[in-house]
Each structure stands twice: as C-alpha cells, then as structure tokens.
Motif scaffolding. Structure first.
Motif, mmCIF file in Angstrom:
data_model
loop_
_atom_site.group_PDB
_atom_site.id
_atom_site.type_symbol
_atom_site.label_atom_id
_atom_site.label_comp_id
_atom_site.label_asym_id
_atom_site.label_seq_id
_atom_site.Cartn_x
_atom_site.Cartn_y
_atom_site.Cartn_z
ATOM 1 N N GLU A 12 -78.363 6.184 34.651
ATOM 2 C CA GLU A 12 -77.851 7.393 34.310
ATOM 3 C C GLU A 12 -78.534 8.625 35.044
ATOM 4 O O GLU A 12 -78.229 9.745 34.880
ATOM 5 C CB GLU A 12 -77.677 7.823 32.756
ATOM 6 C CG GLU A 12 -76.798 7.059 32.187
ATOM 7 C CD GLU A 12 -76.925 6.760 30.810
ATOM 8 O OE1 GLU A 12 -75.955 6.363 30.083
ATOM 9 O OE2 GLU A 12 -78.089 6.779 30.030
ATOM 10 N N THR A 22 -72.693 14.277 34.114
ATOM 11 C CA THR A 22 -71.646 13.433 33.702
ATOM 12 C C THR A 22 -71.827 12.780 32.705
ATOM 13 O O THR A 22 -70.913 12.078 31.833
ATOM 14 C CB THR A 22 -70.843 12.825 34.940
ATOM 15 O OG1 THR A 22 -71.800 11.799 35.178
ATOM 16 C CG2 THR A 22 -70.305 13.767 36.126
ATOM 17 N N THR A 23 -72.909 12.372 32.324
ATOM 18 C CA THR A 23 -73.394 11.454 31.222
ATOM 19 C C THR A 23 -73.466 12.053 29.879
ATOM 20 O O THR A 23 -72.967 11.694 28.891
ATOM 21 C CB THR A 23 -74.824 10.993 31.531
ATOM 22 O OG1 THR A 23 -74.861 10.111 32.716
ATOM 23 C CG2 THR A 23 -75.333 10.056 30.483
ATOM 24 N N VAL A 26 -70.380 11.593 27.821
ATOM 25 C CA VAL A 26 -70.228 10.440 27.428
ATOM 26 C C VAL A 26 -71.099 10.327 25.973
ATOM 27 O O VAL A 26 -70.582 9.853 25.048
ATOM 28 C CB VAL A 26 -70.732 9.539 28.546
ATOM 29 C CG1 VAL A 26 -70.563 7.994 27.794
ATOM 30 C CG2 VAL A 26 -69.699 9.384 29.427
ATOM 31 N N TRP A 27 -72.387 10.787 26.278
ATOM 32 C CA TRP A 27 -73.252 10.717 25.208
ATOM 33 C C TRP A 27 -73.004 11.602 23.771
ATOM 34 O O TRP A 27 -72.959 11.160 22.686
ATOM 35 C CB TRP A 27 -74.400 11.234 25.383
ATOM 36 C CG TRP A 27 -75.502 10.248 26.375
ATOM 37 C CD1 TRP A 27 -75.010 9.073 26.666
ATOM 38 C CD2 TRP A 27 -76.558 10.606 26.631
ATOM 39 N NE1 TRP A 27 -76.012 8.559 27.407
ATOM 40 C CE2 TRP A 27 -77.164 9.568 27.642
ATOM 41 C CE3 TRP A 27 -77.425 11.740 26.977
ATOM 42 C CZ2 TRP A 27 -78.270 9.396 28.167
ATOM 43 C CZ3 TRP A 27 -78.645 11.441 27.485
ATOM 44 C CH2 TRP A 27 -79.007 10.748 28.357
ATOM 45 N N GLU A 29 -69.630 11.969 23.066
ATOM 46 C CA GLU A 29 -68.617 11.060 22.400
ATOM 47 C C GLU A 29 -69.190 10.063 21.581
ATOM 48 O O GLU A 29 -68.741 9.764 20.516
ATOM 49 C CB GLU A 29 -67.609 10.663 23.446
ATOM 50 C CG GLU A 29 -66.619 9.761 22.908
ATOM 51 C CD GLU A 29 -65.800 9.040 23.703
ATOM 52 O OE1 GLU A 29 -64.690 9.381 24.049
ATOM 53 O OE2 GLU A 29 -66.415 8.213 24.616
ATOM 54 N N SER A 30 -70.356 9.591 21.967
ATOM 55 C CA SER A 30 -70.990 8.327 21.217
ATOM 56 C C SER A 30 -71.468 8.937 19.783
ATOM 57 O O SER A 30 -71.451 8.266 19.053
ATOM 58 C CB SER A 30 -72.078 7.883 22.123
ATOM 59 O OG SER A 30 -72.654 6.894 21.431
#
Length: 133
Positions: A12, A22-23, A26-27, A29-30
């Motif tokens: 990442e 861009t990570t 995603v984090w 959402e987690s």
C-alpha cells in the motif's frame, strides 16, 4: 463510535514513501464492517442491504508503513431510508484523513430503497456523532 486497527502493508506504500491515497477509501470501508453486520448479520451478499451513494475523503496528513492506523467511524445522520457516516484515520495519535459517506438501505429484489427498520435504528443510535460546542 466503531473502531478498527489496521496494519499498513508494504504493497500500500507508493513511490513517495507514504500510503497511497487510493488505499484510504478501502480502509474507511473496512471500518464500516460492524455497520454492515447491523444491516446484514450474516454478511451474505444475497441478503445485503447497504448501498453506498456518496463518499468523500480529505487527506490531512501522510500515513506511513510500519505503524498501525486506527479507523474511527461514527453515524452522523439517520434518515428514513439512508444514513451517513463520519470517519477518521489516525496514526501515532495524529489525524491523517477524514471523510464521510452516505448509504441507502436497499432492496436488491425490488431495486428500491426501503425505510431503515426501528431495530436497526436502535443499534445505530449509540454510535451517533455528538458535536460539542
């Protein structure tokens, strides 16, 4: 508030030496996993209810590999069929990113939004963001 600790991965990290931008979505959402479980306890996609319709991210500081991050997620609004979350990512006790997202309680069979049931509202209310003046 919901909390989740994530260990950044080498993959990442970008060429500038920090976690790639861009990570972060995603984090975030987690960090919503516990909310998804409130709407769909089985987490089965055949019974899935949460559909994201909007999100934004503000990058406040850089995040680096080698130190865990904490994703904090609050419910900021509960509407009739939608709800909003406010999120922050901290590393080493510093705010690094913040954002919000809007979800709709959605029925994939009818392809329409549905009111959020009272039992789900009651589970979300303890996580409401309280802003103190």
């Amino acid at each position: 508030m919901f909390k989740k600790v994530i260990d950044p991965r080498v993959s990442e990290t970008d060429g500038a030496g920090h976690i790639n931008n861009t990570t972060i979505p995603v984090w975030f959402e987690s960090g919503r996993d516990q909310i998804f479980r409130v709407f769909t306890p089985s987490l089965s996609f055949q019974e899935w209810k949460c559909v994201i319709v909007k999100m934004n991210v503000e990058y406040v500081g850089q995040i680096y590999y080698g130190s865990p991050v904490t994703v904090m997620t609050w419910i900021s609004r509960i509407g009739n069929s939608s709800f909003e979350v406010y999120e922050e990512i901290h590393q080493d006790q510093k705010l690094c990113a913040k954002g919000n997202a809007t979800y709709v309680n959605f029925n994939f069979v009818t392809q329409k939004s549905e009111p959020i049931p009272d039992e789900i509202r009651n589970e979300l209310k303890p996580h409401l963001l309280v802003i103190k003046d």
